[in-house]
Enzyme design. Sequence first.
Site, PDB file in Angstrom:
ATOM      1  N   GLU A   1       3.684 -14.303  27.792  1.00  0.00           N
ATOM      2  CA  GLU A   1       4.662 -13.783  26.844  1.00  0.00           C
ATOM      3  C   GLU A   1       4.417 -14.405  25.478  1.00  0.00           C
ATOM      4  O   GLU A   1       3.658 -15.376  25.339  1.00  0.00           O
ATOM      5  CB  GLU A   1       6.100 -14.030  27.335  1.00  0.00           C
ATOM      6  CG  GLU A   1       6.464 -15.484  27.493  1.00  0.00           C
ATOM      7  CD  GLU A   1       7.867 -15.712  28.062  1.00  0.00           C
ATOM      8  OE1 GLU A   1       8.371 -14.880  28.821  1.00  0.00           O
ATOM      9  OE2 GLU A   1       8.446 -16.768  27.728  1.00  0.00           O
TER      10      GLU A   1
ATOM     11  N   LYS B   1       9.829 -14.247  37.901  1.00  0.00           N
ATOM     12  CA  LYS B   1      10.187 -14.247  36.484  1.00  0.00           C
ATOM     13  C   LYS B   1       9.942 -12.872  35.857  1.00  0.00           C
ATOM     14  O   LYS B   1      10.684 -12.434  34.985  1.00  0.00           O
ATOM     15  CB  LYS B   1       9.380 -15.289  35.707  1.00  0.00           C
ATOM     16  CG  LYS B   1       9.350 -16.683  36.315  1.00  0.00           C
ATOM     17  CD  LYS B   1      10.714 -17.339  36.363  1.00  0.00           C
ATOM     18  CE  LYS B   1      10.626 -18.707  37.032  1.00  0.00           C
ATOM     19  NZ  LYS B   1      11.856 -19.104  37.711  1.00  0.00           N
TER      20      LYS B   1
ATOM     21  N   HIS C   1       6.405 -28.945  27.932  1.00  0.00           N
ATOM     22  CA  HIS C   1       7.317 -27.879  28.374  1.00  0.00           C
ATOM     23  C   HIS C   1       8.297 -28.344  29.440  1.00  0.00           C
ATOM     24  O   HIS C   1       8.828 -27.549  30.202  1.00  0.00           O
ATOM     25  CB  HIS C   1       6.546 -26.667  28.886  1.00  0.00           C
ATOM     26  CG  HIS C   1       5.502 -26.239  27.916  1.00  0.00           C
ATOM     27  ND1 HIS C   1       5.805 -25.738  26.677  1.00  0.00           N
ATOM     28  CD2 HIS C   1       4.151 -26.294  27.990  1.00  0.00           C
ATOM     29  CE1 HIS C   1       4.691 -25.474  26.025  1.00  0.00           C
ATOM     30  NE2 HIS C   1       3.665 -25.811  26.788  1.00  0.00           N
TER      31      HIS C   1
ATOM     32  N   ARG D   1      18.630 -22.617  41.275  1.00  0.00           N
ATOM     33  CA  ARG D   1      18.740 -23.894  41.992  1.00  0.00           C
ATOM     34  C   ARG D   1      19.695 -24.784  41.222  1.00  0.00           C
ATOM     35  O   ARG D   1      20.134 -24.457  40.123  1.00  0.00           O
ATOM     36  CB  ARG D   1      17.365 -24.565  42.018  1.00  0.00           C
ATOM     37  CG  ARG D   1      16.837 -24.804  40.613  1.00  0.00           C
ATOM     38  CD  ARG D   1      15.647 -25.707  40.522  1.00  0.00           C
ATOM     39  NE  ARG D   1      15.390 -26.065  39.139  1.00  0.00           N
ATOM     40  CZ  ARG D   1      14.618 -25.386  38.290  1.00  0.00           C
ATOM     41  NH1 ARG D   1      13.998 -24.296  38.690  1.00  0.00           N
ATOM     42  NH2 ARG D   1      14.469 -25.783  37.058  1.00  0.00           N
TER      43      ARG D   1
END
Lengths: 174, 174, 501, 501
Positions: D201, D117, D236, D293
């Site tokens: 982040e 990421k 999430h 994916r």
Amino acid sequence: MARSFGRTFQFTIGDTTHQLSLFSEPGLYRAHFGDRQLEVHVQPISDNCILLDIDGHSVTVYLAEEGGRKFICIGGRQFVLEEVRESAGAGVAAQTQAFKTDYALVSPMPGQVVKIQVSEGDVVEKNQTLAIVEAMKMENELKASARARVKKVCAAAGDLVDAGQIIVELEPEE
Amino acid sequence: MARSFGRTFQFTIGDTTHQLSLFSEPGLYRAHFGDRQLEVHVQPISDNCILLDIDGHSVTVYLAEEGGRKFICIGGRQFVLEEVRESAGAGVAAQTQAFKTDYALVSPMPGQVVKIQVSEGDVVEKNQTLAIVEAMKMENELKASARARVKKVCAAAGDLVDAGQIIVELEPEE
Amino acid sequence: MDLRKVLVANRGEIAVRVIRACRELGISTVAVYSEADRESLHVQMADHALCIGPPAPLESYLNIEAIVDAAKKSAAQAIHPGYGFLSENTSFAKRCEEEDLVFIGPTSNALALVGDKVASRVTMSKAGIPIIPGMKSKGTDPALFAAEAKKIGYPVLIKASAGGGGKGMVVINSPRELKEAVEASMRVAGGAFGDESVYLEKYLPAPRHVEFQVLADTHGNAVHLFERECSIQRRHQKVVEETPSVALDDRLRTKMGATAVEAIKAAGYTNAGTVEFLLDDDGRFYFLEVNARLQVEHPITELTTGVDLVRQQIAVARGEKLSFSQKDVRRSGHAIECRIYAEDPAKGFMPSSGRVAFLREPGGPGVRHDCGIYSGCQVPVHYDPILSKVIVWGEDREAARKRMLSALSETVILGIQTSIGFLQDVIAHAEFIAGNTHTDFIDKYMMPWKEEADKELLQVILTAAAVDAQGKAGQPGRSSSSSVRQVTPWQTGGGWRVGGQ
Amino acid sequence: MDLRKVLVANRGEIAVRVIRACRELGISTVAVYSEADRESLHVQMADHALCIGPPAPLESYLNIEAIVDAAKKSAAQAIHPGYGFLSENTSFAKRCEEEDLVFIGPTSNALALVGDKVASRVTMSKAGIPIIPGMKSKGTDPALFAAEAKKIGYPVLIKASAGGGGKGMVVINSPRELKEAVEASMRVAGGAFGDESVYLEKYLPAPRHVEFQVLADTHGNAVHLFERECSIQRRHQKVVEETPSVALDDRLRTKMGATAVEAIKAAGYTNAGTVEFLLDDDGRFYFLEVNARLQVEHPITELTTGVDLVRQQIAVARGEKLSFSQKDVRRSGHAIECRIYAEDPAKGFMPSSGRVAFLREPGGPGVRHDCGIYSGCQVPVHYDPILSKVIVWGEDREAARKRMLSALSETVILGIQTSIGFLQDVIAHAEFIAGNTHTDFIDKYMMPWKEEADKELLQVILTAAAVDAQGKAGQPGRSSSSSVRQVTPWQTGGGWRVGGQ
């Protein structure tokens, strides 16, 4: 190697009788068909499903017993088996016979008699329509499977009949 | 009019206990809730389904018993009931209590202990995380529901625990 | 017009279909059922359910009094008739109009016109639409039929004037068969439709059966939603349907579609309907009849156009304008439907009834199963043997065909005979793949048929049966090995001793 | 390239989905399973099945050796990894390449880039695509995280660098929580992905989560298949997804779609993938990550575009060119997916496991149920709690929404806790109807939640329970009345005597 003890089964599918012997060991079955042998791992899934592993091939089998017959479905294709038991053998054979006999016209399904087209004493020809039975809004013509003489008419128009019920008794006529 | 005999039932849903009396007559049930009465026609459909007709409203109810609890689903909404039985009453109450007690930290689901964050003798505050249990790849923090002292740690990281199993025993601490 | 409660005057998968549509529209539903259907799926799915009589259709699902009575008792504002039963019955539609119940279908006048196959033949003929040679009046006198048959030549076909779904249809190859066939056809027609009049037309031995779905509102707007190819039939009843038809090119499609809309407008027809054509291999088409109802095979149109036909039916019945015009109608991909009947294709498609001991429904992308049964239900002897419909969508015909094969292979209905295995063989047949679908397909390519197992499959079946029988007396322990299952290849002979020897 | 046998390195509904796609393509399938999954549905549906180890994921579904070994033993030519588990594992993809097994997904190089990421944040940032403020390198040292958090300001979000599906994601509101959260996140990441590195982040409290489906072949062609709106999340993890997004107009849609294709091309990415964006209410969007994916929510794209994504994945893996270009991609209607989890929404979405005593699947037009369970199956404690997905298509959002409500209302899963009732309340919520779907939806509008029955429903539930309990001791006879069921209105009081009084 532990000695295993088997049990012999006979099943009819349609008109044919098949025989096999089944040996069970922990987690494994061996089925013998004459000189051919199948090694099968069995995983029970539910009341109506077992998973077989045969030679690395995974086969899911759906099964149910209904009216004394085993319905077995593999890949959306259904087969109907009857087990031939030593004691029950005669009965099963007799019942099977009833559907095939030349000497009685039986209803192959539950339904309602629409019309009887013969009377006692009539001589009927092979493939002649003897009666009409309606089931599920379809008329089904029941035909003689051989030349014969009508011994007795056992049902009348409007009667509800079961599968296997005799509608017309016949006797040989040369 | 024939006199009908009823039976009284008690069910808990969550924390609440409900009571009703059920009277059965041929093809009909009457349920009494205090001074309110329900007249119900019942059509059994299958092992897991009954069809109720109540005041002209048709209600299809799906039900199953699993782990001593009744799962009942109507319109895609599920309710879990426990029957309170005279003889079994104490046991059920005790078990229900175990989930709510301030004096033991129990795992609310089957899972694996990831971490125990307290030791014997520690004083813990309300909402303090005492242990982490993982189930279905989700970490679940188990927190103290009140200020207390750790009496005994009953599980260690890596242990598999069942729903309702005590992980940490606590005692009052003022 | 606001509709809040609809009575569904039908049973089985189509009643379930209509109930679902109503539920999505926030309309509450009333199911009606015969005494044989107390435990039926449609009864379970409705908000209200009323028993309307004994099992015999004439005393329940064809009993206009009982159904109107149920509608009043339950305060239903409208009736959806499904297909079959009273769906094309003019008296019923008229009775609804009189009782101020909305009949979700055409008006009784339009129904009378198109529902009378003979009258609609005359109407279409006058409008310049080609019809099949044959009688332009119905009758009951066998002599009349013999005369017409002689005139147009055998083989001929007897059909119920009020009919549909192949009921009462008989092919006659010679004058000798005529009288019995006319009588049988009349009997069936009387039982099924409450009207025993029949007529005769030329029998085309192997045409294609292509029909166009139409929708017309009460404001003069009508569209077609393309065709359905329904050639694969047994006993004159459709078995497999698909859209688009391999037999149409866009020119012919446009022409036939326009003809269908013309026909429907000429008849003053509203709501959903189907214009059926016979099509020969030279692209000549003949008007066959208007099916003034939702068709069994309506889902393939829904899957390719995205139009929900039951929802449209209700919108039209509410007096709404069609929300789209012909140019807005798009189709994409290919859809196939297989009807699953309770019948034994190995015994002349003899109906089968009894208990469904186990049901497993097919699923996955592009698969729809419109189903009227469930594990443990009874299939009564009194009604149409349709159990469910497997419907698939694919990007093209071949994708849809393979998806259908896959879906059928995962469909399990134990305890009664069904057509699932037979349908797999139809869909896998080289002539089906080639698109050679004509009405004689089954007779020509499929008969006689039997579910055949090769030696290996047979051994698996027998082993499973024996394991199951054995299991009833005590199963061996489950495999406790945690390694990869080690299975040796098929063995012959070997040192195993038969117990007791 | 001819593929004849594919190993599916996954379980549950996605393994079933892939097996079905292979079956339709005539490809035979190998299922792998852990000891906890011997009776699982995917094992039943495959042509071959191999046990690959104990229940713990690291010893089975994450066990690269065991899976490669199973592929060799079964002579599979390719591996489909599904989602989760090894689907985005670079080492696994690399190992497949080395072993000459086709990995049905991107190359290990592309996977390494987008799967990291942090690296992909850097790449996208360089390509001029906006990213969320935060770390551009990963780490394990809490001090590093504290410094960055201080710089960008709380709240911040910790994420697994190798992650997906919300696993290891933790929101931190104050420095005090930081250390524990970083540790927890690393532990989960290590367990789930075999890589415990995490990054930090800026946490955007209530953005929308909008993602674009992309497809790229190995010949340089790439297309997007429009967006999916996935804002409704808990822990999430997505719960409800829909397409199209109410937040995009065609201008923004085109811009974001083009950005997605650019991103995928910049990464040298092939096969199916998803570019995720966060979108604020002013139409600003930020690159979030590439999901390398097949996504859980892929079916809503399939239903609106008609493109079968698994089939496309296999075609790309075979080396085929995309059979369509961007201008050929059309979408129609609206699709919604609800994920059915084994969890108790009334208790903080606590996972639930155990035996599914009874399953009834939803059905009918426009309803797809991608399901990994069956009546009687065990839901093991070891894996993701996703049981199945209810997916619907409708002409427009409101039609789809009502269809979803209807489908959920007919879904029955007895014996464990599920989110079905909760999902009904989400779909019926006024803010959902209004399209106010942001990532804080559940916290803001749904919590706390409990399955509530009003007084009337409660009485019905209790009556059913009592009838059931009574029935165990002997049921009264079935209603033998053949007339319309006569039921009196709700009665209060009355002359009935309680037995024994």
